[in-house]
Scaffold this motif. Structure first.
Motif, PDB file in Angstrom:
ATOM      1  N   LEU A 158      71.047  47.875   6.418  1.00 18.01           N
ATOM      2  CA  LEU A 158      72.323  48.589   6.447  1.00 18.01           C
ATOM      3  C   LEU A 158      72.336  49.631   5.330  1.00 18.01           C
ATOM      4  O   LEU A 158      72.066  49.325   4.172  1.00 18.01           O
ATOM      5  CB  LEU A 158      73.480  47.612   6.266  1.00 18.01           C
ATOM      6  N   PHE A 159      72.660  50.869   5.694  1.00 23.39           N
ATOM      7  CA  PHE A 159      72.785  51.983   4.757  1.00 23.39           C
ATOM      8  C   PHE A 159      74.264  52.338   4.755  1.00 23.39           C
ATOM      9  O   PHE A 159      74.766  52.957   5.688  1.00 23.39           O
ATOM     10  CB  PHE A 159      71.917  53.142   5.243  1.00 23.39           C
ATOM     11  N   LEU A 168      72.546  49.227   0.038  1.00 22.29           N
ATOM     12  CA  LEU A 168      71.516  48.861   1.000  1.00 22.29           C
ATOM     13  C   LEU A 168      71.569  47.347   1.146  1.00 22.29           C
ATOM     14  O   LEU A 168      71.577  46.626   0.141  1.00 22.29           O
ATOM     15  CB  LEU A 168      70.121  49.301   0.514  1.00 22.29           C
ATOM     16  N   VAL A 169      71.634  46.882   2.402  1.00 21.47           N
ATOM     17  CA  VAL A 169      71.838  45.446   2.655  1.00 21.47           C
ATOM     18  C   VAL A 169      70.843  44.980   3.712  1.00 21.47           C
ATOM     19  O   VAL A 169      70.684  45.622   4.752  1.00 21.47           O
ATOM     20  CB  VAL A 169      73.279  45.167   3.152  1.00 21.47           C
ATOM     21  N   ALA A 170      70.184  43.839   3.443  1.00 18.90           N
ATOM     22  CA  ALA A 170      69.277  43.227   4.414  1.00 18.90           C
ATOM     23  C   ALA A 170      69.508  41.726   4.426  1.00 18.90           C
ATOM     24  O   ALA A 170      69.807  41.129   3.394  1.00 18.90           O
ATOM     25  CB  ALA A 170      67.822  43.537   4.054  1.00 18.90           C
ATOM     26  N   LEU A 171      69.379  41.121   5.607  1.00 18.19           N
ATOM     27  CA  LEU A 171      69.479  39.656   5.689  1.00 18.19           C
ATOM     28  C   LEU A 171      68.690  39.164   6.886  1.00 18.19           C
ATOM     29  O   LEU A 171      68.492  39.885   7.867  1.00 18.19           O
ATOM     30  CB  LEU A 171      70.939  39.200   5.770  1.00 18.19           C
ATOM     31  N   ASP A 172      68.210  37.922   6.771  1.00 15.05           N
ATOM     32  CA  ASP A 172      67.400  37.365   7.858  1.00 15.05           C
ATOM     33  C   ASP A 172      67.852  35.982   8.303  1.00 15.05           C
ATOM     34  O   ASP A 172      67.155  35.301   9.054  1.00 15.05           O
ATOM     35  CB  ASP A 172      65.922  37.315   7.451  1.00 15.05           C
ATOM     36  N   ILE A 189      79.509  56.695   5.252  1.00 15.75           N
ATOM     37  CA  ILE A 189      78.627  56.490   6.405  1.00 15.75           C
ATOM     38  C   ILE A 189      78.234  55.027   6.460  1.00 15.75           C
ATOM     39  O   ILE A 189      78.166  54.344   5.448  1.00 15.75           O
ATOM     40  CB  ILE A 189      77.359  57.394   6.302  1.00 15.75           C
ATOM     41  N   GLU A 190      77.997  54.524   7.675  1.00 13.46           N
ATOM     42  CA  GLU A 190      77.506  53.156   7.846  1.00 13.46           C
ATOM     43  C   GLU A 190      76.553  53.157   9.035  1.00 13.46           C
ATOM     44  O   GLU A 190      76.982  53.245  10.186  1.00 13.46           O
ATOM     45  CB  GLU A 190      78.673  52.188   8.082  1.00 13.46           C
ATOM     46  N   VAL A 191      75.246  53.095   8.743  1.00  5.70           N
ATOM     47  CA  VAL A 191      74.224  53.103   9.789  1.00  5.70           C
ATOM     48  C   VAL A 191      73.189  52.028   9.458  1.00  5.70           C
ATOM     49  O   VAL A 191      73.111  51.540   8.336  1.00  5.70           O
ATOM     50  CB  VAL A 191      73.532  54.477   9.918  1.00  5.70           C
ATOM     51  N   VAL A 192      72.384  51.668  10.470  1.00  3.75           N
ATOM     52  CA  VAL A 192      71.318  50.682  10.266  1.00  3.75           C
ATOM     53  C   VAL A 192      69.983  51.349  10.565  1.00  3.75           C
ATOM     54  O   VAL A 192      69.758  51.860  11.661  1.00  3.75           O
ATOM     55  CB  VAL A 192      71.521  49.445  11.164  1.00  3.75           C
ATOM     56  N   ILE A 193      69.100  51.338   9.562  1.00  7.72           N
ATOM     57  CA  ILE A 193      67.806  52.005   9.637  1.00  7.72           C
ATOM     58  C   ILE A 193      66.723  50.943   9.825  1.00  7.72           C
ATOM     59  O   ILE A 193      66.738  49.924   9.135  1.00  7.72           O
ATOM     60  CB  ILE A 193      67.533  52.795   8.342  1.00  7.72           C
ATOM     61  N   PRO A 194      65.788  51.133  10.753  1.00  6.33           N
ATOM     62  CA  PRO A 194      64.715  50.142  10.908  1.00  6.33           C
ATOM     63  C   PRO A 194      64.013  49.866   9.579  1.00  6.33           C
ATOM     64  O   PRO A 194      63.686  50.789   8.836  1.00  6.33           O
ATOM     65  CB  PRO A 194      63.765  50.809  11.909  1.00  6.33           C
ATOM     66  N   VAL A 240      75.939  42.765  10.556  1.00  5.44           N
ATOM     67  CA  VAL A 240      76.737  41.591  10.180  1.00  5.44           C
ATOM     68  C   VAL A 240      77.705  41.957   9.049  1.00  5.44           C
ATOM     69  O   VAL A 240      77.367  42.732   8.151  1.00  5.44           O
ATOM     70  CB  VAL A 240      75.800  40.458   9.712  1.00  5.44           C
ATOM     71  N   ASN A 241      78.917  41.404   9.090  1.00  8.41           N
ATOM     72  CA  ASN A 241      79.886  41.573   7.999  1.00  8.41           C
ATOM     73  C   ASN A 241      79.402  40.753   6.797  1.00  8.41           C
ATOM     74  O   ASN A 241      79.774  39.594   6.629  1.00  8.41           O
ATOM     75  CB  ASN A 241      81.281  41.123   8.441  1.00  8.41           C
ATOM     76  N   TYR A 242      78.560  41.385   5.987  1.00  6.95           N
ATOM     77  CA  TYR A 242      77.879  40.636   4.919  1.00  6.95           C
ATOM     78  C   TYR A 242      78.840  40.151   3.840  1.00  6.95           C
ATOM     79  O   TYR A 242      78.591  39.120   3.200  1.00  6.95           O
ATOM     80  CB  TYR A 242      76.763  41.483   4.300  1.00  6.95           C
ATOM     81  N   ASN A 243      79.943  40.859   3.634  1.00  5.28           N
ATOM     82  CA  ASN A 243      80.901  40.423   2.602  1.00  5.28           C
ATOM     83  C   ASN A 243      81.487  39.046   2.910  1.00  5.28           C
ATOM     84  O   ASN A 243      81.807  38.278   2.001  1.00  5.28           O
ATOM     85  CB  ASN A 243      82.029  41.450   2.448  1.00  5.28           C
TER      86      ASN A 243
END
Length: 366
Positions: A158-159, A168-172, A189-194, A240-243
């Motif tokens: 997530l950018f 920058l956010v990542a989760l698995d 901006i809110e986008v998801v980059i590979p 995902v709503n990481y917060n």
């Protein structure tokens, strides 16, 4: 097309563009590098349709023109040539002649008209960020990108830009990584980059303060590094709503020297080889953190000094998940926040709020 170029400059340009050529495309033209000689420079482009990389190389252009040449053979030829000037010339029979000192190669090229054009991106609205900061942000989160293809959105990072902060956010599903930097920009901006795209971007970025210009369209993101441009498609869907995953309170806070903790976990994990769980147990006492691991290989006990607030706890983790976090933190003192043996642990730096990591514990069978 005729141009002359220093071998090392051409080789560097090839290596950059090859990062976008995966060899997995069904289009043979995408096995090649698109080469355009124009004015005082040569432009090289590599693409797999998801990611495209364009870079410019200084050259003495004698005659303008365009070709596509197989990436692997072109890269190998240039790499093995002497460190001297390389002359590249298009000759008859769809052939490219590559000569350097006493070496001459004639290589068949492909029809450049078949190469797909790069997506058009309006570069008016930009985020600007120093290369070294972006490189560090990618390194601090990319390890937590999901490898499982069942949830494609989690294969991205997530950018998120809002309130003058870039996250920058990542989760698995087992851990969550958040890296934050303050930017002087009102752009939201809110986008998801590979994740694989950002890993390749990170390899191209230098550890310097010069600026990267980042621009977005509905479907693509552009990283502009002056001589090199990287264009990637964005992932479809909502991240995902990481917060909502971050605990709002804790019952135990532990301050510990990051390197001592990392060393202790690394040694304990030598015995944590049963299956894929890499299981280690942590026991928080008044002044010490006891790290233990038992397996068929034997057992180990490590002790690390801590400062603690709250009640002691026994909790277990996959050691690899903890080590991934600690190896990507640069601070001397880290803070662990916990509530119970079955709720997530938050790991962050003591002196800054730029890192936040969440790691799920392993539930122990009693």
């Amino acid at each position: 097309m005729i141009f002359i170029c220093e071998k090392h400059k051409l080789q560097e340009g090839i290596l950059i563009t090859q990062k976008a050529i995966t060899g997995k495309s069904t289009m043979p033209i995408l096995e090649g590098i698109y080469i355009t000689a124009n004015k005082k420079e040569v432009t090289l482009i590599g693409s797999d349709m998801d990611v495209s990389i364009e870079t410019k190389v200084e050259a003495n252009v004698i005659q303008e023109g365009t070709v596509v040449i197989d990436s692997k053979i072109f890269g190998e030829i240039i790499r093995k040539l002497p460190n001297s000037e390389v002359r590249i010339e298009r000759i008859e029979n769809d052939t490219l002649q590559i000569s350097c000192e006493k070496s001459v190669f004639n290589v068949v090229y492909m029809n450049s008209d078949e190469f797909p054009s790069l997506p058009e991106i309006d570069e008016e609205k930009q985020i600007q960020i120093p290369q070294n900061i972006l490189k560090n942000m990618i390194k601090s989160t990319s390890f937590a990108v999901a490898q499982d293809e069942t949830r494609p959105i989690l294969q991205g990072i997530l950018f998120e830009m809002k309130n003058r902060k870039l996250n920058l956010v990542a989760l698995d599903g087992y851990r969550l990584a958040i890296k934050t930097e303050y930017l002087d920009s009102d752009f939201d901006i809110e986008v998801v980059i590979p994740g694989k795209t950002l890993n390749e971007v990170s390899k191209i970025l230098d550890d310097v303060e010069s600026i990267v210009n980042i621009t977005f369209s509905n479907n693509h993101i552009l990283f502009n590094l002056n001589k090199t441009r990287i264009i990637s498609r964005l992932l479809d869907g909502k991240f995902v709503n990481y917060n909502s995953l971050l605990p709002q309170e804790h019952k135990l806070l532990v301050e510990v020297n990051k390197q001592y903790l990392q060393n202790g976990i690394e040694r304990a994990s030598l015995m944590a080889k049963d299956g894929n769980s890499n299981l280690i147990k942590l026991e928080v006492q008044q002044d010490n953190l006891i790290i233990t691991s038992n397996s068929q290989l034997g057992k180990v006990r490590e002790e690390v000094a801590i400062i603690m607030q709250g009640e002691g706890i026994q909790i277990a983790f996959n050691s690899r998940y903890l080590l991934d976090v600690l190896k990507n933190m640069e601070e001397d003192i880290v803070v662990l926040e916990m509530t119970s043996s079955v709720t997530p642990c938050i790991i962050k730096a003591k002196e800054t709020d730029s890192y936040r990591y969440l790691v799920l514990p392993v539930r122990l069978i009693r």
